[in-house]
Structures are given as C-alpha cells and as structure tokens.
Design an enzyme around this catalytic site. Structure first.
Site, PDB file in Angstrom:
ATOM      1  CE  LYS A  43      27.671 -20.645   8.994  1.00 27.95           C
ATOM      2  NZ  LYS A  43      26.425 -20.110   8.448  1.00 27.95           N
ATOM      3  CB  CYS A 128      23.854 -13.371  10.067  1.00 29.55           C
ATOM      4  SG  CYS A 128      23.047 -14.876  10.646  1.00 29.55           S
TER       5      CYS A 128
HETATM    6  C1  SIN Z   1      23.227 -18.512   9.438  1.00 31.30           C
HETATM    7  O1  SIN Z   1      24.208 -19.134   9.858  1.00 31.30           O
HETATM    8  O2  SIN Z   1      22.258 -18.262  10.172  1.00 31.30           O
HETATM    9  C2  SIN Z   1      23.174 -18.045   8.024  1.00 31.30           C
HETATM   10  C3  SIN Z   1      24.263 -17.090   7.735  1.00 31.30           C
HETATM   11  C4  SIN Z   1      23.796 -15.792   7.166  1.00 31.30           C
HETATM   12  O3  SIN Z   1      22.624 -15.649   6.792  1.00 31.30           O
HETATM   13  O4  SIN Z   1      24.604 -14.874   7.079  1.00 31.30           O
END
Ligand code: SIN
Length: 310
Positions: A43, A128
């Site tokens: 992540k 993001c």
């Molecule tokens: C998120 O955590 O909002 C998604 C991650 C991303 O779109 O890079």
C-alpha cells in the site's frame, strides 16, 4: 511460458496486485506473497500512519468500483521493516509504494529508502485522486518535473511512477517528454479514473461518503482508457522505461490486450478486491490458454505488437 523479465529479474508471471488492494497489513501482504501472483506491491505509504477518509469509502458496482480511500496506511516504517525482513527470505524483488502529501514528504521517504538496505523496486505514486484539497501531482506537469528533478539528484535504486489516466494526445506527448528525461525504471498506467460519481438508484444517494460521493473509478469501466495510456506511453517512452499496465484486468483476455499494447507487468485492482488472491491462479491459466491458442510460447513474441488499420 509466462516468465517475465523485469528489471533483470525473471518473475514467474507478469501479474501483481495494484497498490491499495489487499496490501495494507502484513497478513494481506503475506497472502499475496504465497499466491500465484508473479510479484506484489505494498500500500502507498505516507511518512506517518494515516486513517484515511471516512467510511463507506469503497463500493463495488456491476462494472467496477468507486473508491475514495484517502491513503489509509500503516506508515512508512511499517512497510520498510516488512520489506527488509521479507527480502531476507527471497530473491524476488518487492515493490514499495510511496505517496507523500508534498514534494518534501516524498523526498524524505525516498532518501530513507536510498539509505536503507531495501533492494527492491520503488514506486512513486503521483496520482492519488482521493485526498481532499490535494490535486494529483501528475496532472501538474511542472510539479511532476520539479519532483523528478529533485528525486534523481540522489536516488539510484530502481524507481517507477504511478500515473493517472490522460485523455489527450497533447498530454501524452508532454508527459512522455518529461518522463524521458529521467532514468526511470517504469511507468505504471493507470491509477483510477479520478472523481467519478455513482448513484444508488433506489435511494437517489451517492454510494461512498467522502467528497460527497466523488471517487476513483476502476474495473471494466476503465479498460479502454488504461489500454490507450499503456499504448501511448509504450510508443513514446524510451525503451529502457518499461510499462506496468493497470486497469480493467478481469480475465486473461484483458491481460493479453495490455501486453499487446506494450505492458511488461500487469496489476489487478478492482477484480482482486472482488475475488481475493485466488484470482492470480485463474488469470495465469487464462492467459496461458490464449497464448497456446494463438501459438505463442513466450510473452515477448507478442508484447507491443498491436496492429493498426492501414
Ligand atoms: C487511496 O488510498 O485513496 C487510493 C490510492 C490511489 O488511488 O493512489
């Protein structure tokens, strides 16, 4: 048959999870590590642990998903510690994703990775769409260039960037011109199509809470956009910069199309969320059967060989 050489390592197959899906905790990462995926990524980390946006923040819809997670993660040190431990047991490179809230945060995390014993691949997430008040870096071409300028004054390990989708030939050209200036290992196209809206027709209500229902769209909806971005960058970037194709991979056929457009590795987001890590076994089998039907022994025989109409 599916062996994929990427950054001088032979991965068993090109499939990976997309960062954000099934990769926040050590338990989930361990499940990916023992799945049939060729590789996996963690992540996107921020310097400190983040709770992310309020729930509901992810919603499966018939043709894909909408999310506004807001980068919930357990913090940079958690993932670095996991990566360093993990690499003691395997030669297979691990992918580390970072997504700072500012250039300074990205630089600070990349400096720590550079100084550490981490021997895997680093992905800088410039795309993001879900942090309120923080526009996506990669839609700001000057900021992207400024960030990469700073990064490559000190970063010497393999680095890729995660890009949002672009929708205009001029933007493909401009972004490719910037990316070609740097010793990037790869670009990962695409992140979700940012700021879509999905409505529950029974309640006349949005389906996720953050940002009044606006969120990144993934799944079947995004495959044509993903393929276009993979193709556009494959045909514009210098050959040393490889492409990771992400977006709309539900079947072996979708994977085949990404490879035909020029992708080397492939990431699966929405459909992994729906099916769990067992999906990788299905995808590898489906891709191998398509290759057998078409008479290919290796992916290199058809990678990038998309035909156009004369
Ligand atoms: C998120 O955590 O909002 C998604 C991650 C991303 O779109 O890079």
């Amino acid at each position: 048959m599916l062996t994929t050489n990427f950054l001088d390592f032979d991965f068993e197959n090109p499939f990976m999870n997309a960062s954000g899906v099934h990769c926040m905790t050590i338990k989930e990462l361990d499940e990916l590590s023992t799945s049939a995926a060729g590789a996996y990524i963690m992540k996107s980390a921020t310097p400190e642990k983040r709770a992310g946006n309020s729930e509901p923040r992810y919603y499966d819809v018939p043709l894909g998903s909408i999310n506004s997670m807001g980068l919930p993660n357990l913090g940079f040190e958690y993932y670095l510690e996991y990566a360093l431990k993990q690499q003691e047991n395997t030669k297979r490179p691990l992918f580390f994703s970072v997504a700072g809230m500012s250039v300074a945060e990205n630089i600070a995390m990349l400096k720590e990775i550079e100084a550490s014993d981490f021997a895997g691949v680093t992905e800088l997430n410039l795309s993001c769409p879900n942090v309120p008040g923080k526009p996506q870096v990669a839609y700001d071409f000057e900021l992207t260039e400024e960030t990469l300028n700073q990064v490559f004054t000190f970063f010497t390990k393999p680095l890729g960037v995660k890009l949002p989708p672009y929708f205009d030939m001029a933007h493909f050209d401009q972004m490719a011109e910037i990316l070609n200036k740097y010793p990037l290992a790869y670009v990962n196209s695409i992140n979700s199509i940012g700021n879509g809206l999905y409505i529950d027709t029974t309640s006349d209500q949005v389906v996720i809470k953050p940002k009044e229902g606006f969120g990144g769209i993934g799944g079947q909806y995004v495959k044509p956009t993903a393929l276009a971005n993979v193709r556009a960058f494959y045909t514009r970037l210098k050959p040393e910069i490889k492409i990771i194709g992400t977006g709309g991979i539900l079947t072996g056929q979708d994977a085949y199309e990404h490879l035909l457009c020029g992708a080397t590795m492939l990431q699966v987001g929405t459909q992994l969320q729906k099916e769990g890590p067992a999906i990788f076994e299905r995808l590898t089998k489906e891709l191998a059967s398509i290759m057998t039907l078409k008479g290919y022994q290796t992916i290199d025989e058809f990678r990038g060989k998309l035909k156009v109409i004369d």
